[in-house]
Design a protein around this motif. Sequence first.
Motif, short mmCIF file in Angstrom:
data_model
loop_
_atom_site.label_atom_id
_atom_site.label_comp_id
_atom_site.label_asym_id
_atom_site.label_seq_id
_atom_site.Cartn_x
_atom_site.Cartn_y
_atom_site.Cartn_z
N UNK A 344 0.96 -0.99 0.05
CA UNK A 344 0.02 -0.15 0.04
C UNK A 344 0.94 1.47 0.29
N UNK A 345 2.16 1.26 0.89
CA UNK A 345 2.64 2.14 0.81
C UNK A 345 3.35 2.62 -0.84
N UNK A 346 2.99 1.84 -1.49
CA UNK A 346 4.79 1.43 -2.70
C UNK A 346 3.11 2.20 -3.85
N UNK A 347 2.19 1.90 -3.91
CA UNK A 347 1.03 2.57 -4.41
C UNK A 347 -0.63 2.48 -4.22
N UNK A 348 -1.69 2.94 -4.52
CA UNK A 348 -2.26 3.10 -3.90
C UNK A 348 -3.48 2.07 -4.56
N UNK A 349 -4.08 1.07 -4.18
CA UNK A 349 -5.18 -0.02 -4.73
C UNK A 349 -6.06 -0.26 -4.58
N UNK A 350 -7.41 -0.17 -5.61
CA UNK A 350 -7.96 0.32 -5.89
C UNK A 350 -8.93 -1.41 -5.82
N UNK A 351 -10.36 -1.51 -5.45
CA UNK A 351 -11.15 -3.17 -5.50
C UNK A 351 -12.08 -2.66 -5.35
N UNK A 352 -13.00 -3.28 -6.37
CA UNK A 352 -14.35 -3.20 -6.64
C UNK A 352 -14.55 -4.84 -6.46
N UNK A 353 -15.95 -4.26 -5.31
CA UNK A 353 -17.12 -5.14 -4.48
C UNK A 353 -18.33 -5.33 -5.80
N UNK A 354 -19.07 -6.28 -5.75
CA UNK A 354 -18.48 -7.62 -5.33
C UNK A 354 -17.52 -8.60 -5.92
N UNK A 355 -17.15 -8.15 -7.34
CA UNK A 355 -16.40 -9.05 -8.58
C UNK A 355 -14.91 -8.82 -7.26
N UNK A 356 -14.63 -7.88 -7.17
CA UNK A 356 -12.79 -8.55 -6.20
C UNK A 356 -13.66 -8.47 -4.53
N UNK A 357 -13.04 -9.77 -4.44
CA UNK A 357 -13.14 -10.06 -2.30
C UNK A 357 -13.47 -9.00 -1.86
N UNK A 469 -19.30 -4.25 5.85
CA UNK A 469 -20.33 -4.55 6.01
C UNK A 469 -20.18 -6.46 4.44
N UNK A 470 -19.78 -6.95 5.31
CA UNK A 470 -18.95 -8.67 3.82
C UNK A 470 -20.29 -9.34 3.81
N UNK A 471 -21.02 -8.95 4.12
CA UNK A 471 -22.40 -9.76 3.96
C UNK A 471 -22.78 -8.74 2.64
N UNK A 472 -23.44 -7.81 2.87
CA UNK A 472 -23.63 -6.39 1.63
C UNK A 472 -22.70 -6.96 -0.01
#
Length: 718
Positions: A344-357, A469-472
């Motif tokens: 994370x210090x090296x570069x920002x990380x983007x996550x796109x739910x629910x396609x990515x966990x 909320x991991x469920x939604x």
Amino acid sequence: MADFTSSQYFLNRECTWVKFNERVLREAIVPSNPLLEQLNFVAIAASNLDEFFMIRVAGVKHLVESGVKHIDIAGMTPQEQFDAIQEMVHKLVDDQYRYYGDIQQKLQAHGLHFIRVDALDDDQRLWLESFFEREIYPVVTPMAVDSSHPFPFLASLNLNLAVLLRRKQGDRSVKTAILPVPTSVIDRIIKVPDSVSPAGKQHDGQQFLFLEDVIAAYAERFFLGCDILEVAPFRITRDADLDIDDDAEDLLMEVEKSLKKRRKGAAVRLELASTASRIIRDFLRDELQLEERDVYAIPGPLDCKVFFSFVGIDGYDDLRYPPVTPQPSSELAAIDAPDFWSAIAERDVMVHHPYETFETVEHFIQLAATDPDVLAIKQTLYRVSSKSPIIAALAQAAENGKQVTVLMEVKARFDEENNIHMARKLEKAGCHVIYGIMGLKTHSKITLVVRREEDGIRRYVHLATGNYNGKTARIYTDVGILTANTLIGVDASAFFNLLSGYSDPPQWNKLAVAPLNLRETIYQEIDQEIAQAKAGKKALIVAKMNSLLDKYVIAKLYEASAAGVKIRLIVRGICVIRPGLPGISENIEVHSIVGRFLEHSRLFYFYNGGKEDVFISSADWMPRNLNERVELMTPVEFPPHKERIKRILKVYFDDNVKAYAMNSDGSYRYLADERQGKPVNAQDTCQRQAERLASERKKAARQFRKVVLRPRPAEEDK
């Protein structure tokens, strides 16, 4: 120059919500949706409608009854709004049960039968007799209604049976009684055991009964010595809005007090079996002090939310969507770093739910809870699951001696009790819990982790469009960003100081915060595009959100459209803007997507002369979000993330499978009916892309092990 705030340019909020639920319900007849998924959309539309009546319809009824001369954004009086709502919702309910009837017939072709009690054979009747005596009879309590027994208080949304009866001897007058249906302790859908009839014929498929039908069939057991004249299921919906005293000294106590009042709110809707007699209908309507149009005659099972559990029935995978698995973060996997923090210090990380966990976010908090170098964790929680690993991690962090601060929003509608329970659990573990802020709901989604490293203190921040909320997170589309950006970290610290103490608002480096400067930031971005358009340059706004209601933001969009700015909006639900009006909004297009996943992400793009300003946000463009809630909007400045969000917005606007286009009168047309080119399903596209990237990472890892880590041949050792 036109008055862009004129009511003629706006639609009514409540009517546009009903239009949204019509789009949800329409998925119940889309042939490409598997049969049990069609039934699921019937249940979703029913759940939506319950909340709509408890909050929105109840509010409009209050305005009508109080005689308040309030005119809404579209120029409608409360009475006009109420009349429009009732007309639209009665038609919606008619459609709902017509669709349900069609689905039920199709389920029978697949061996799933909802039957009446009188359709059982002799063996099944013997079983049901035993089941009733053993499981049902001891639980149900009949309630007489007469001069000695006033009409009982019946909780909102609970199922009941109204009974007309008379004694077999003596007083032969018709009497009334109530039989509560105990769905909280007995499954409402009862599976009939497989049996062989006396003729030796095996029943085809599986058979099911509704609990209320069983109780109705055995109603005489509760009223010995009486003849049962009629039994009719009914259900009451009550006002459920909380009345919070903003001057109360103890917010938690005030919310708990209001929750008790919610259970006893005034009735706003009566759902009643369409077979019910006028005697029962008038009796219930009078007791509940409702008007005739508040009564909904239901030609099927009341409360279709019951099918939420049924659609998961074992053995019918072909009648559901093919299973999908959230994939690991492809960005995180691509970073060559020794650990999570370094990545994370090296570069920002983007996550796109629910396609990515969502496990990436949970891991971030769990790791912070156990890392000896982490000093503090600060987080806002709006809706959180009752078995959340995040709650467990925060409690563990406090027990490990870390400074843990949690703002738990106890005014999150219909999650109040769960949030209070979770907050007390955190307090018990040693966390510092803030129970929201008087007068404001804290709806922002942010986590700050403070860590000691070799070169000093470093802040790690997670910002998102959706709840923790991991469920939604498995069924809602949302975007989150993990960053170690110094300026965002400074803003995050200032933000939590603002929430927890008496700190004045700082000069924000990156974040826009409602109700402080978020509205002004939106205006600035729109004005920027207006200036570009007036200079004859390219000007473009693309925005994706849940709801669009704010009068003054919409007026700004009208001003931009009139100046020549191209505006593309993707709005899932409430949308009171009117696109395509000559000279006003002819440069505005509005799409809405209803699909397998609930569209929840708020993404914003402004061309800005080619500099391209991109944001993610917790806030919709509604007055409550911009004026009455603590919200965040975060700039996306990492170029690959800008490109990624641009691609997401493009594929969503290109969707011609699950998308609807809005007309200027507020109606919608289904774009699949107009499709000429290649089908584009935005949600499927995003899922396939996540799977492809994950597969490529796995393939690269296997190749690395094969080529780099393979044992050297013996001759190479010489």
